[in-house]
Design a protein around this motif. Structure first.
Motif, PDB file in Angstrom:
ATOM      1  N   GLY A  37       0.848  -1.190   0.000  1.00 52.86           N
ATOM      2  CA  GLY A  37       0.000   0.000   0.000  1.00 52.86           C
ATOM      3  C   GLY A  37       0.883   1.238   0.000  1.00 52.86           C
ATOM      4  N   THR A  38       0.291   2.381  -0.256  1.00 54.97           N
ATOM      5  CA  THR A  38       1.086   3.596  -0.419  1.00 54.97           C
ATOM      6  C   THR A  38       1.761   4.036   0.885  1.00 54.97           C
ATOM      7  OG1 THR A  38      -1.109   4.595  -0.481  1.00 54.97           O
ATOM      8  CG2 THR A  38       0.148   4.674  -2.494  1.00 54.97           C
ATOM      9  N   THR A  39       1.065   3.875   2.021  1.00 57.29           N
ATOM     10  CA  THR A  39       1.654   4.263   3.315  1.00 57.29           C
ATOM     11  C   THR A  39       2.908   3.443   3.588  1.00 57.29           C
ATOM     12  OG1 THR A  39      -0.535   4.787   4.185  1.00 57.29           O
ATOM     13  CG2 THR A  39       1.219   4.507   5.799  1.00 57.29           C
ATOM     14  N   MET A  40       2.807   2.133   3.319  1.00 53.76           N
ATOM     15  CA  MET A  40       3.946   1.249   3.545  1.00 53.76           C
ATOM     16  C   MET A  40       5.117   1.637   2.650  1.00 53.76           C
ATOM     17  SD  MET A  40       3.369  -0.974   5.899  1.00 53.76           S
ATOM     18  CE  MET A  40       4.925  -1.714   5.513  1.00 53.76           C
ATOM     19  N   VAL A  50       4.122  -5.499  10.051  1.00 54.22           N
ATOM     20  CA  VAL A  50       3.956  -4.059   9.800  1.00 54.22           C
ATOM     21  C   VAL A  50       2.906  -3.900   8.713  1.00 54.22           C
ATOM     22  CG1 VAL A  50       5.134  -1.898   9.303  1.00 54.22           C
ATOM     23  CG2 VAL A  50       6.443  -3.829  10.195  1.00 54.22           C
ATOM     24  N   PHE A  51       1.841  -3.161   9.027  1.00 57.72           N
ATOM     25  CA  PHE A  51       0.753  -3.041   8.054  1.00 57.72           C
ATOM     26  C   PHE A  51       0.005  -1.725   8.228  1.00 57.72           C
ATOM     27  CE2 PHE A  51      -0.390  -5.500  11.793  1.00 57.72           C
ATOM     28  CZ  PHE A  51      -1.540  -4.879  12.255  1.00 57.72           C
ATOM     29  N   THR A  52      -0.838  -1.438   7.257  1.00 55.97           N
ATOM     30  CA  THR A  52      -1.676  -0.254   7.332  1.00 55.97           C
ATOM     31  C   THR A  52      -3.116  -0.728   7.157  1.00 55.97           C
ATOM     32  OG1 THR A  52      -2.065   1.931   6.386  1.00 55.97           O
ATOM     33  CG2 THR A  52      -1.404   0.205   4.850  1.00 55.97           C
ATOM     34  N   VAL A  53      -4.083   0.192   7.157  1.00 56.88           N
ATOM     35  CA  VAL A  53      -5.456  -0.215   6.837  1.00 56.88           C
ATOM     36  C   VAL A  53      -5.878   0.458   5.551  1.00 56.88           C
ATOM     37  CG1 VAL A  53      -6.359  -0.719   9.144  1.00 56.88           C
ATOM     38  CG2 VAL A  53      -6.393   1.623   8.309  1.00 56.88           C
ATOM     39  N   GLY A  54      -6.661  -0.268   4.772  1.00 55.08           N
ATOM     40  CA  GLY A  54      -7.255   0.321   3.576  1.00 55.08           C
ATOM     41  C   GLY A  54      -8.694   0.692   3.891  1.00 55.08           C
ATOM     42  N   THR A  55      -9.287   1.503   3.040  1.00 61.53           N
ATOM     43  CA  THR A  55     -10.686   1.894   3.244  1.00 61.53           C
ATOM     44  C   THR A  55     -11.552   1.189   2.206  1.00 61.53           C
ATOM     45  OG1 THR A  55     -10.602   3.710   1.672  1.00 61.53           O
ATOM     46  CG2 THR A  55      -9.904   4.191   3.920  1.00 61.53           C
ATOM     47  N   VAL A  56     -12.870   1.382   2.306  1.00 63.78           N
ATOM     48  CA  VAL A  56     -13.749   0.795   1.290  1.00 63.78           C
ATOM     49  C   VAL A  56     -14.354   1.891   0.416  1.00 63.78           C
ATOM     50  CG1 VAL A  56     -14.301  -1.359   2.445  1.00 63.78           C
ATOM     51  CG2 VAL A  56     -15.554   0.690   3.046  1.00 63.78           C
ATOM     52  N   LEU A  77      -2.512 -12.186  13.460  1.00 62.18           N
ATOM     53  CA  LEU A  77      -1.835 -10.937  13.848  1.00 62.18           C
ATOM     54  C   LEU A  77      -1.838 -10.773  15.367  1.00 62.18           C
ATOM     55  CD1 LEU A  77      -3.195  -8.509  11.104  1.00 62.18           C
ATOM     56  CD2 LEU A  77      -0.874  -9.421  11.282  1.00 62.18           C
ATOM     57  N   LYS A  78      -2.820 -11.397  16.016  1.00 61.16           N
ATOM     58  CA  LYS A  78      -2.948 -11.247  17.472  1.00 61.16           C
ATOM     59  C   LYS A  78      -1.841 -11.980  18.229  1.00 61.16           C
ATOM     60  CE  LYS A  78      -7.949 -10.729  17.320  1.00 61.16           C
ATOM     61  NZ  LYS A  78      -9.253 -11.228  17.760  1.00 61.16           N
ATOM     62  N   THR A  79      -1.132 -12.870  17.535  1.00 61.67           N
ATOM     63  CA  THR A  79      -0.091 -13.644  18.221  1.00 61.67           C
ATOM     64  C   THR A  79       1.279 -12.977  18.122  1.00 61.67           C
ATOM     65  OG1 THR A  79       0.470 -14.899  16.236  1.00 61.67           O
ATOM     66  CG2 THR A  79      -1.319 -15.771  17.585  1.00 61.67           C
ATOM     67  N   LYS A  80       1.348 -11.880  17.359  1.00 66.40           N
ATOM     68  CA  LYS A  80       2.657 -11.248  17.125  1.00 66.40           C
ATOM     69  C   LYS A  80       3.166 -10.507  18.359  1.00 66.40           C
ATOM     70  CE  LYS A  80       2.484 -12.458  12.823  1.00 66.40           C
ATOM     71  NZ  LYS A  80       3.018 -13.803  12.600  1.00 66.40           N
ATOM     72  N   GLU A  81       4.481 -10.546  18.504  1.00 67.52           N
ATOM     73  CA  GLU A  81       5.130  -9.763  19.557  1.00 67.52           C
ATOM     74  C   GLU A  81       4.830  -8.287  19.307  1.00 67.52           C
ATOM     75  OE1 GLU A  81       9.726  -8.530  20.252  1.00 67.52           O
ATOM     76  OE2 GLU A  81       9.361 -10.549  19.482  1.00 67.52           O
ATOM     77  N   LYS A  82       5.006  -7.858  18.055  1.00 66.79           N
ATOM     78  CA  LYS A  82       4.612  -6.499  17.680  1.00 66.79           C
ATOM     79  C   LYS A  82       3.803  -6.550  16.400  1.00 66.79           C
ATOM     80  CE  LYS A  82       8.448  -3.760  19.591  1.00 66.79           C
ATOM     81  NZ  LYS A  82       7.809  -3.150  20.735  1.00 66.79           N
ATOM     82  N   ALA A  83       2.529  -6.160  16.493  1.00 62.93           N
ATOM     83  CA  ALA A  83       1.687  -6.006  15.303  1.00 62.93           C
ATOM     84  C   ALA A  83       1.499  -4.503  15.146  1.00 62.93           C
ATOM     85  CB  ALA A  83       0.350  -6.707  15.495  1.00 62.93           C
ATOM     86  N   ILE A  84       2.224  -3.938  14.170  1.00 65.66           N
ATOM     87  CA  ILE A  84       2.344  -2.478  14.078  1.00 65.66           C
ATOM     88  C   ILE A  84       1.436  -1.915  12.985  1.00 65.66           C
ATOM     89  CG2 ILE A  84       3.972  -0.575  13.689  1.00 65.66           C
ATOM     90  CD1 ILE A  84       6.218  -2.716  14.428  1.00 65.66           C
ATOM     91  N   LEU A  85       0.458  -1.133  13.411  1.00 65.73           N
ATOM     92  CA  LEU A  85      -0.452  -0.494  12.463  1.00 65.73           C
ATOM     93  C   LEU A  85      -0.024   0.961  12.249  1.00 65.73           C
ATOM     94  CD1 LEU A  85      -3.072  -0.069  10.812  1.00 65.73           C
ATOM     95  CD2 LEU A  85      -4.293   0.169  12.963  1.00 65.73           C
ATOM     96  N   ILE A  86       0.238   1.311  10.984  1.00 66.68           N
ATOM     97  CA  ILE A  86       0.625   2.687  10.646  1.00 66.68           C
ATOM     98  C   ILE A  86      -0.503   3.288   9.825  1.00 66.68           C
ATOM     99  CG2 ILE A  86       2.351   4.134   9.476  1.00 66.68           C
ATOM    100  CD1 ILE A  86       4.230   1.638   9.534  1.00 66.68           C
ATOM    101  N   ALA A  87      -1.219   4.256  10.366  1.00 67.08           N
ATOM    102  CA  ALA A  87      -2.334   4.816   9.594  1.00 67.08           C
ATOM    103  C   ALA A  87      -2.740   6.187  10.106  1.00 67.08           C
ATOM    104  CB  ALA A  87      -3.535   3.878   9.658  1.00 67.08           C
ATOM    105  N   GLY A  88      -3.179   7.026   9.186  1.00 67.89           N
ATOM    106  CA  GLY A  88      -3.661   8.348   9.566  1.00 67.89           C
ATOM    107  C   GLY A  88      -4.518   8.925   8.460  1.00 67.89           C
ATOM    108  N   GLY A  89      -5.225   9.994   8.780  1.00 65.62           N
ATOM    109  CA  GLY A  89      -6.067  10.655   7.788  1.00 65.62           C
ATOM    110  C   GLY A  89      -7.534  10.413   8.080  1.00 65.62           C
TER     111      GLY A  89
END
Length: 314
Positions: free
Chosen positions: A119-122, A208-214, A270-282
């Motif tokens: 995705g573009t954020t990544m 490391v992930f972001t969220v997309g919209t619909v 994703l819930k089992t990860k030591e770090k599940a990192i969500l990067i998102a804004g806007g």
């Protein structure tokens, strides 16, 4: 006129020259024909008497409070709020991805297995990273990255660049992320090369992930993965996606059929990860971020100040 009154007035004059006219203490001393230590004492006196009050505006001070509140609201382990001077998406994206790049540089250590989405954020985040002095790091794609259309999803560039920054080779999924049927997906996933990549994604201690919209301009809809009726159904029921798995505002999978055709990490994993990192804004991502956090798919949130404030009121 009493000495005291004179001293007060002189101290005010010195303070004006120093703070408002920006003259140096030396320049004021010469101008008023007194010694430099006297000027220094008069400035000190002006502060003590309250003639000069210094206010420091700290745009970061409230960030700490916001971080604390978001941690509590969503039960997160870490929240990092990036400063952005302006609420428009370009500014947010610039500041947030710079912040995220630094965070990843500080976080990833030798021997980590890092799972990455696209995705573009990544892509923007990875582009801002510097090469790290780490050894034995594995970088794996968390979902298929081939696009059917000419729209660039930066999947390959993102993962390749990321691997380069971590002195390693990328493990990629040279496949579309969503296939036409569950049957096709099950066959593909059974392939030993593909299943190895999926297994590595499961083993990743950092995701490391972001969220997309619909919304219509969402990458998934532009990439041609869905039929018109599927697109309609997703827009009606889902608020966003992580790794191309669409969820509703409660964080639950919004369409099991589509989810069954999707190649890559399962949201539950994703819930089992030591770090599940969500990067998102806007602004446009608020519902998606909220759903993702309610679903418990991230334990680390990197967000900008403006979106963070709105999320607290969501």
């Amino acid at each position: 006129m009493s000495m005291d009154k004179e001293k007060q007035q002189l101290s005010i004059e010195v303070a004006r020259l120093y703070y408002q006219s920006s003259l140096s203490q030396q320049e004021i001393a010469e101008k008023l024909n007194v010694s430099r230590p006297t000027i220094s004492r008069l400035l000190q006196y002006a502060k003590e008497k309250g003639y000069v009050q210094i206010t420091i505006f700290d745009p970061f001070s409230d960030l700490f409070e916001i971080e604390k509140k978001l941690k509590e609201k969503y039960g997160l382990e870490e929240v990092h709020v990036a400063f952005s001077p302006d609420p428009n998406y370009n500014s947010i994206s610039e500041y947030l991805t710079s912040y995220a790049a630094e965070y990843l540089e500080d976080t990833i250590k030798s021997g980590d297995i890092v799972g990455v989405s696209w995705g573009t954020t990544m892509h923007k985040t990875v582009s801002k990273m510097s090469r790290l002095d780490v050894k034995g790091v594995e970088v794996v794609q968390l979902k298929g990255g081939i696009a059917y259309f000419d729209v660039n999803n930066y999947a390959f560039e993102t993962i390749t660049l990321f691997a380069e920054m971590l002195n390693t080779k990328a493990r990629t999924f040279p496949l579309p992320v969503i296939l036409d049927s569950k049957k096709a997906k099950d066959l593909v996933v059974a392939d030993r090369h593909i299943s190895k990549v999926i297994e590595l994604g499961r083993q990743a201690n950092i995701a490391v992930f972001t969220v997309g919209t619909v919304q219509s301009e969402s990458l998934h809809f532009r990439l041609g993965y869905f039929t018109e009726s599927e697109e309609k159904s997703l827009k009606a029921n889902a608020v966003g996606d992580i790794c191309s798995r669409f969820f509703n505002e409660k964080g639950q999978i919004s369409d099991e059929e589509i989810n069954g055709r999707t190649i890559g990490i399962e949201l539950e994993e994703l819930k089992t990860k030591e770090k599940a990192i969500l990067i998102a804004g806007g602004d446009r991502k608020i519902k998606a971020i909220h759903g993702a956090l309610v679903g418990g798919y991230a334990n680390v949130l990197l967000i900008d100040k403006f979106t963070a404030m709105k999320l607290l009121n969501h």
